[in-house]
Design a protein around this motif. Structure first.
Motif, short mmCIF file in Angstrom:
data_model
loop_
_atom_site.label_atom_id
_atom_site.label_comp_id
_atom_site.label_asym_id
_atom_site.label_seq_id
_atom_site.Cartn_x
_atom_site.Cartn_y
_atom_site.Cartn_z
N SER A 1 -2.62 -3.65 8.53
CA SER A 1 -1.28 -3.11 8.81
C SER A 1 -0.36 -3.26 7.60
N LYS A 2 -0.88 -3.77 6.49
CA LYS A 2 -0.03 -3.97 5.32
C LYS A 2 -0.92 -3.97 4.07
N TRP A 3 -0.49 -3.26 3.05
CA TRP A 3 -1.24 -3.21 1.81
C TRP A 3 -0.30 -2.86 0.64
N GLY A 4 -0.82 -2.95 -0.55
CA GLY A 4 -0.02 -2.63 -1.73
C GLY A 4 -0.43 -1.30 -2.33
N VAL A 5 0.57 -0.45 -2.65
CA VAL A 5 0.32 0.86 -3.26
C VAL A 5 0.74 0.78 -4.74
N ILE B 1 4.55 -3.24 -1.66
CA ILE B 1 3.93 -3.63 -0.39
C ILE B 1 4.51 -2.75 0.72
N VAL B 2 3.62 -2.06 1.44
CA VAL B 2 4.07 -1.09 2.45
C VAL B 2 3.40 -1.37 3.80
N GLU B 3 3.96 -0.76 4.85
CA GLU B 3 3.39 -0.83 6.18
C GLU B 3 3.64 0.50 6.89
N ARG C 1 6.60 2.58 5.04
CA ARG C 1 7.83 1.87 4.75
C ARG C 1 7.57 0.70 3.80
N ILE C 2 8.51 0.55 2.84
CA ILE C 2 8.42 -0.58 1.91
C ILE C 2 8.92 -1.83 2.61
N VAL C 3 8.14 -2.90 2.54
CA VAL C 3 8.51 -4.15 3.19
C VAL C 3 9.68 -4.79 2.44
N SER C 4 10.71 -5.20 3.20
CA SER C 4 11.85 -5.88 2.56
C SER C 4 12.37 -7.02 3.41
N ARG C 5 11.52 -7.62 4.24
CA ARG C 5 11.93 -8.73 5.09
C ARG C 5 12.05 -10.01 4.25
N PRO C 6 12.94 -10.88 4.65
CA PRO C 6 13.10 -12.14 3.92
C PRO C 6 11.81 -12.95 3.92
#
Length: 326
Positions: free
Chosen positions: A273-277, A246-248, A219-224
């Protein structure tokens, strides 16, 4: 000469009867031993004995002591017969035993000290050298026996079981081929008696099975307050840009998973738990536009990892590569 006649007479042959006379005779002998050198040894025996008697009379009279001639003659005779002289006995077993008994206190303490030192030395050697060596030998023997049993029974069985578990999960030929290769490597390790190599093959099969069983949505991160995408200037191309989303990984039950990811920047692999593709500029701009509409990325599913498969099935075009820091 009268003194010499008295020396050979019947009265002179009589030994002192009282203790005082015996003690006095012993004193005469002792005096003779100390004064005999005053008498010339060149004289005849009769003259010498007479001079000895006269010397003894003078000595005792000078001390105010009257000693009968028979006592003096008895002392002279005792001196000649070595009657009061002490002659130490020659070496013998009984003498050795007697001396040991006399010196038993000192000898006992010495023997006790030696025994204590020997005991301490023996204990130190036993507990400091022999026992650790015995324990090491026992541990090595147990390890060797355990390894022999593992190579003959446990490891082959675990290797086959791990291979079967992977085949039950695999949905693609590539996963099955990889499991077959790991199985072959494990069997080769067992053939050459390499228990560690066999255990490593078993661990690799378990990791492959866990990877096949894992399923999640990338999932692409989209949190504020958190970036959805970033760009980097590659070191070898200052005029270019690399874009990353940035995905998780999100499991079916909503848990955020932690997975091993290798950074293309330094080659370091980290469980995160989080990285960039890395994606194309067009894909990055498309996602950014989606987020700009209402602050939320509506199409936030970059890809899906399904059970039985090894790779993520991407729903957006990706260029491969990842980063761990931004």
């Amino acid at each position: 000469m009268a003194d010499q006649a008295a020396l050979t007479g019947q009265d002179a042959g009589k030994a002192p009867q009282s203790l005082d006379e015996v003690m006095l005779a012993m004193d005469v002998v002792d005096t003779l031993r100390h004064q005999e050198n005053l008498v010339s040894r060149e004289l005849g025996e009769e003259v010498r004995d007479a001079q000895l008697l006269q010397r003894l009379r003078d000595i005792y009279r000078g001390q105010g002591i009257e000693v009968p001639d028979r006592i003096l003659l008895e002392g002279v005779r005792a001196l000649k017969e070595q009657r009061f002289a002490y002659t130490p006995p020659g070496p013998s077993f009984s003498r050795t035993v007697a001396r040991a008994w006399i010196n038993r206190g000192r000898v006992g303490r010495t023997l006790l000290t030696i025994a204590a030192l020997l005991g301490l030395g023996w204990s130190a050697y036993q507990f400091g050298v022999v026992e650790p060596a015995r324990q090491r030998a026992a541990q090595e023997q147990a390890r060797t026996e355990r390894e022999r049993t593992d190579l003959a029974e446990r490891l082959p069985a675990a290797l086959e079981q791990g291979h079967e578990d992977v085949l039950r999960e695999a949905q693609l030929p590539a996963a099955r081929e990889r499991a077959d290769q790991i199985l072959a490597d494990g069997k080769a390790a067992i053939e050459r008696k390499d228990a560690e190599g066999a255990r490593q093959a078993i661990n690799n099969l378990e990791a492959l099975r866990a990877d096949l069983r894992r399923e999640y949505i990338l999932r692409i991160v989209s949190r504020p307050g958190e970036p959805t995408g970033i760009w980097r200037v590659p070191p070898r191309n200052p005029a270019g840009r690399n874009y990353y989303l940035i995905v998780e990984p999100v499991a079916p039950d909503g848990r955020i998973l932690s997975l091993p990811v290798t950074s293309e920047e330094d080659g370091q692999t980290v469980t995160t738990s989080k990285w960039g593709v890395r994606v194309s500029e067009a894909t990055a701009m498309q996602v950014q536009q989606d987020k700009n509409d209402d602050g939320i990325v509506q199409r936030n599913r970059l890809g899906e990892k399904r059970r039985g498969y090894l790779d993520v099935d991407y729903q957006m075009p990706v260029l491969g590569g990842a980063i761990l820091r931004w």
